[in-house]
Design a protein around this motif. Structure first.
Motif, PDB file in Angstrom:
ATOM      1  N   SER A  13       0.868  -1.178   0.000  1.00 33.44           N
ATOM      2  CA  SER A  13       0.000   0.000   0.000  1.00 33.44           C
ATOM      3  C   SER A  13       0.900   1.221   0.000  1.00 33.44           C
ATOM      4  O   SER A  13       1.707   1.394   0.915  1.00 33.44           O
ATOM      5  CB  SER A  13      -0.919   0.024   1.224  1.00 33.44           C
ATOM      6  OG  SER A  13      -1.622   1.246   1.299  1.00 33.44           O
ATOM      7  N   SER A  14       0.786   2.041  -1.037  1.00 33.44           N
ATOM      8  CA  SER A  14       1.682   3.190  -1.158  1.00 33.44           C
ATOM      9  C   SER A  14       1.435   4.221  -0.063  1.00 33.44           C
ATOM     10  O   SER A  14       2.369   4.893   0.388  1.00 33.44           O
ATOM     11  CB  SER A  14       1.522   3.827  -2.539  1.00 33.44           C
ATOM     12  OG  SER A  14       0.182   4.239  -2.749  1.00 33.44           O
ATOM     13  N   ARG A  15       0.193   4.337   0.371  1.00 33.58           N
ATOM     14  CA  ARG A  15      -0.129   5.368   1.357  1.00 33.58           C
ATOM     15  C   ARG A  15      -0.043   4.878   2.804  1.00 33.58           C
ATOM     16  O   ARG A  15       0.119   5.675   3.715  1.00 33.58           O
ATOM     17  CB  ARG A  15      -1.534   5.928   1.081  1.00 33.58           C
ATOM     18  CG  ARG A  15      -1.598   6.763  -0.182  1.00 33.58           C
ATOM     19  CD  ARG A  15      -2.961   7.358  -0.403  1.00 33.58           C
ATOM     20  NE  ARG A  15      -3.938   6.336  -0.788  1.00 33.58           N
ATOM     21  CZ  ARG A  15      -5.219   6.599  -1.048  1.00 33.58           C
ATOM     22  NH1 ARG A  15      -5.663   7.841  -0.939  1.00 33.58           N
ATOM     23  NH2 ARG A  15      -6.037   5.641  -1.414  1.00 33.58           N
ATOM     24  N   LEU A  16      -0.140   3.558   3.007  1.00 29.61           N
ATOM     25  CA  LEU A  16      -0.104   3.012   4.366  1.00 29.61           C
ATOM     26  C   LEU A  16       0.519   1.619   4.312  1.00 29.61           C
ATOM     27  O   LEU A  16      -0.193   0.620   4.195  1.00 29.61           O
ATOM     28  CB  LEU A  16      -1.515   2.962   4.960  1.00 29.61           C
ATOM     29  CG  LEU A  16      -1.623   2.611   6.453  1.00 29.61           C
ATOM     30  CD1 LEU A  16      -0.868   3.620   7.307  1.00 29.61           C
ATOM     31  CD2 LEU A  16      -3.093   2.562   6.871  1.00 29.61           C
ATOM     32  N   PRO A  17       1.854   1.535   4.351  1.00 29.76           N
ATOM     33  CA  PRO A  17       2.530   0.239   4.253  1.00 29.76           C
ATOM     34  C   PRO A  17       2.050  -0.747   5.310  1.00 29.76           C
ATOM     35  O   PRO A  17       1.739  -0.357   6.449  1.00 29.76           O
ATOM     36  CB  PRO A  17       4.004   0.606   4.453  1.00 29.76           C
ATOM     37  CG  PRO A  17       4.101   2.047   4.045  1.00 29.76           C
ATOM     38  CD  PRO A  17       2.794   2.658   4.457  1.00 29.76           C
ATOM     39  N   ASN A  18       1.982  -2.031   4.910  1.00 23.91           N
ATOM     40  CA  ASN A  18       1.566  -3.118   5.814  1.00 23.91           C
ATOM     41  C   ASN A  18       0.193  -2.857   6.433  1.00 23.91           C
ATOM     42  O   ASN A  18      -0.069  -3.216   7.587  1.00 23.91           O
ATOM     43  CB  ASN A  18       2.602  -3.342   6.918  1.00 23.91           C
ATOM     44  CG  ASN A  18       3.964  -3.706   6.371  1.00 23.91           C
ATOM     45  OD1 ASN A  18       4.079  -4.264   5.286  1.00 23.91           O
ATOM     46  ND2 ASN A  18       5.005  -3.380   7.109  1.00 23.91           N
ATOM     47  N   LYS A  19      -0.679  -2.274   5.649  1.00 25.79           N
ATOM     48  CA  LYS A  19      -1.987  -1.844   6.152  1.00 25.79           C
ATOM     49  C   LYS A  19      -2.793  -2.940   6.842  1.00 25.79           C
ATOM     50  O   LYS A  19      -3.385  -2.682   7.902  1.00 25.79           O
ATOM     51  CB  LYS A  19      -2.797  -1.213   5.010  1.00 25.79           C
ATOM     52  CG  LYS A  19      -4.140  -0.664   5.450  1.00 25.79           C
ATOM     53  CD  LYS A  19      -4.740   0.292   4.430  1.00 25.79           C
ATOM     54  CE  LYS A  19      -5.125  -0.355   3.138  1.00 25.79           C
ATOM     55  NZ  LYS A  19      -5.945   0.569   2.277  1.00 25.79           N
ATOM     56  N   PRO A  20      -2.862  -4.181   6.325  1.00 28.93           N
ATOM     57  CA  PRO A  20      -3.697  -5.186   6.996  1.00 28.93           C
ATOM     58  C   PRO A  20      -3.296  -5.469   8.440  1.00 28.93           C
ATOM     59  O   PRO A  20      -4.125  -5.897   9.230  1.00 28.93           O
ATOM     60  CB  PRO A  20      -3.517  -6.435   6.122  1.00 28.93           C
ATOM     61  CG  PRO A  20      -3.115  -5.911   4.784  1.00 28.93           C
ATOM     62  CD  PRO A  20      -2.277  -4.709   5.071  1.00 28.93           C
ATOM     63  N   LEU A  21      -2.018  -5.214   8.753  1.00 29.67           N
ATOM     64  CA  LEU A  21      -1.534  -5.521  10.106  1.00 29.67           C
ATOM     65  C   LEU A  21      -1.508  -4.302  11.020  1.00 29.67           C
ATOM     66  O   LEU A  21      -1.066  -4.402  12.172  1.00 29.67           O
ATOM     67  CB  LEU A  21      -0.130  -6.144  10.021  1.00 29.67           C
ATOM     68  CG  LEU A  21      -0.012  -7.408   9.165  1.00 29.67           C
ATOM     69  CD1 LEU A  21       1.401  -7.964   9.241  1.00 29.67           C
ATOM     70  CD2 LEU A  21      -1.027  -8.466   9.589  1.00 29.67           C
ATOM     71  N   ALA A  22      -1.984  -3.177  10.535  1.00 26.03           N
ATOM     72  CA  ALA A  22      -2.013  -1.969  11.367  1.00 26.03           C
ATOM     73  C   ALA A  22      -2.835  -2.216  12.630  1.00 26.03           C
ATOM     74  O   ALA A  22      -3.925  -2.771  12.579  1.00 26.03           O
ATOM     75  CB  ALA A  22      -2.605  -0.804  10.577  1.00 26.03           C
ATOM     76  N   ASP A  23      -2.293  -1.816  13.751  1.00 29.69           N
ATOM     77  CA  ASP A  23      -2.956  -2.071  15.040  1.00 29.69           C
ATOM     78  C   ASP A  23      -4.157  -1.143  15.229  1.00 29.69           C
ATOM     79  O   ASP A  23      -4.055   0.075  15.060  1.00 29.69           O
ATOM     80  CB  ASP A  23      -1.970  -1.861  16.187  1.00 29.69           C
ATOM     81  CG  ASP A  23      -2.608  -2.139  17.533  1.00 29.69           C
ATOM     82  OD1 ASP A  23      -2.587  -3.293  17.971  1.00 29.69           O
ATOM     83  OD2 ASP A  23      -3.167  -1.190  18.141  1.00 29.69           O
ATOM     84  N   ILE A  24      -5.290  -1.746  15.569  1.00 37.69           N
ATOM     85  CA  ILE A  24      -6.484  -0.987  15.953  1.00 37.69           C
ATOM     86  C   ILE A  24      -6.977  -1.570  17.260  1.00 37.69           C
ATOM     87  O   ILE A  24      -7.475  -2.703  17.313  1.00 37.69           O
ATOM     88  CB  ILE A  24      -7.587  -1.067  14.884  1.00 37.69           C
ATOM     89  CG1 ILE A  24      -7.118  -0.424  13.579  1.00 37.69           C
ATOM     90  CG2 ILE A  24      -8.862  -0.369  15.378  1.00 37.69           C
ATOM     91  CD1 ILE A  24      -8.137  -0.495  12.455  1.00 37.69           C
TER      92      ILE A  24
END
Length: 257
Positions: A13-24
């Motif tokens: 993801s160019s705007r948010l690398p490693n997006k699926p693993l981003a902590d929420i």
């Protein structure tokens, strides 16, 4: 008739690398999306991933996932492979829930699935809601859709549609009536069509608008549209979006405490 939710997920993801693993709120975003989808009437929820790190994160939190090829050009291609892996075909209903929508509503998923189930004239179904903000209407990142009398999509565009005859006189300063519709990127498919979709030639309109769903219309197929009275929660495309969604989860947690 039951349905399966498939969630495409890729690490790039160019705007948010490693997006699926981003902590929420302590969990990877892809797990949050799967949890939201599980609140629907789906028989099963499966993540279709392009990277073993995603499948490992899903397994750690009890979410079913399949590993697909990393070179798919689109989410639809990834889901077509997932259908093959899972043995979904024919009239099986498949719901495509985007992997960056941790606040997707279960009722919206159910309504989209029910619409396609009840519309044998259509190979797909999707969702829209009324636009009430001029800036949203003018924004090319907000996809608009216009419908026919049977609530089937006539066209999707990044441009402000429908447009009234004298609209250019004063620029985009107000909304046309009836209210224009914003397209929500939630799709229901019949599995046979989804599996065959990657083999369809790309449409010139699809390439111009950068909207994959226009390929369906260009090939003469129909898409039913559920007009929702509710808006979906915000998705996550940028670091700013992620911060906003994290704040919403934090506020929800504090309210429940």
């Amino acid at each position: 008739m039951g349905f399966t939710v498939l969630i495409p997920a890729r690490m790039a993801s160019s705007r948010l690398p490693n997006k699926p693993l981003a902590d929420i709120a302590g969990l990877p975003m892809i797990v949050r999306v799967a949890q939201a989808a599980r609140a629907s009437a789906a028989e099963r929820v499966v993540v279709a991933a392009d990277d073993a790190r995603i499948t490992e994160a899903c397994a750690a939190h009890g979410v079913q996932a399949v590993l697909t090829r990393p070179d798919h050009p689109s989410g639809s291609d990834r889901l077509a492979e997932a259908c093959t892996i899972l043995g979904l075909d024919g009239e099986d209903l498949v719901l495509n829930v985007q992997g960056d929508e941790p606040l997707i509503g279960a009722s919206m998923i159910d309504a989209c699935a029910a619409l396609l189930r009840d519309r044998p004239d259509c190979v797909m179904a999707t969702v829209a809601h009324a636009i009430d903000d001029v800036a949203e209407f003018a924004n090319p990142n907000v996809v608009k859709v216009v419908l026919d009398s049977q609530h089937r999509a006539l066209y999707f565009s990044r441009a402000p549609i429908a447009w009234w005859r004298d609209g250019f006189a004063n620029g985009i300063s107000r909304l046309p009536m009836p209210a224009p519709l914003r397209h929500v990127g939630l799709y229901a498919y019949r599995a046979r069509f989804l599996r065959g979709f990657p083999g369809l030639a790309q449409a010139p309109l699809e390439q111009t608008e950068a909207l994959e769903q226009l390929r369906v219309l260009w090939h003469g197929e129909r898409i039913a549209v559920h007009v929702s009275t509710a808006r979906p929660g915000p998705g996550v495309d940028t670091p700013e979006d992620l911060a906003r969604v994290r704040a919403l989860f934090a506020a929800s947690a504090s309210g429940a405490a």
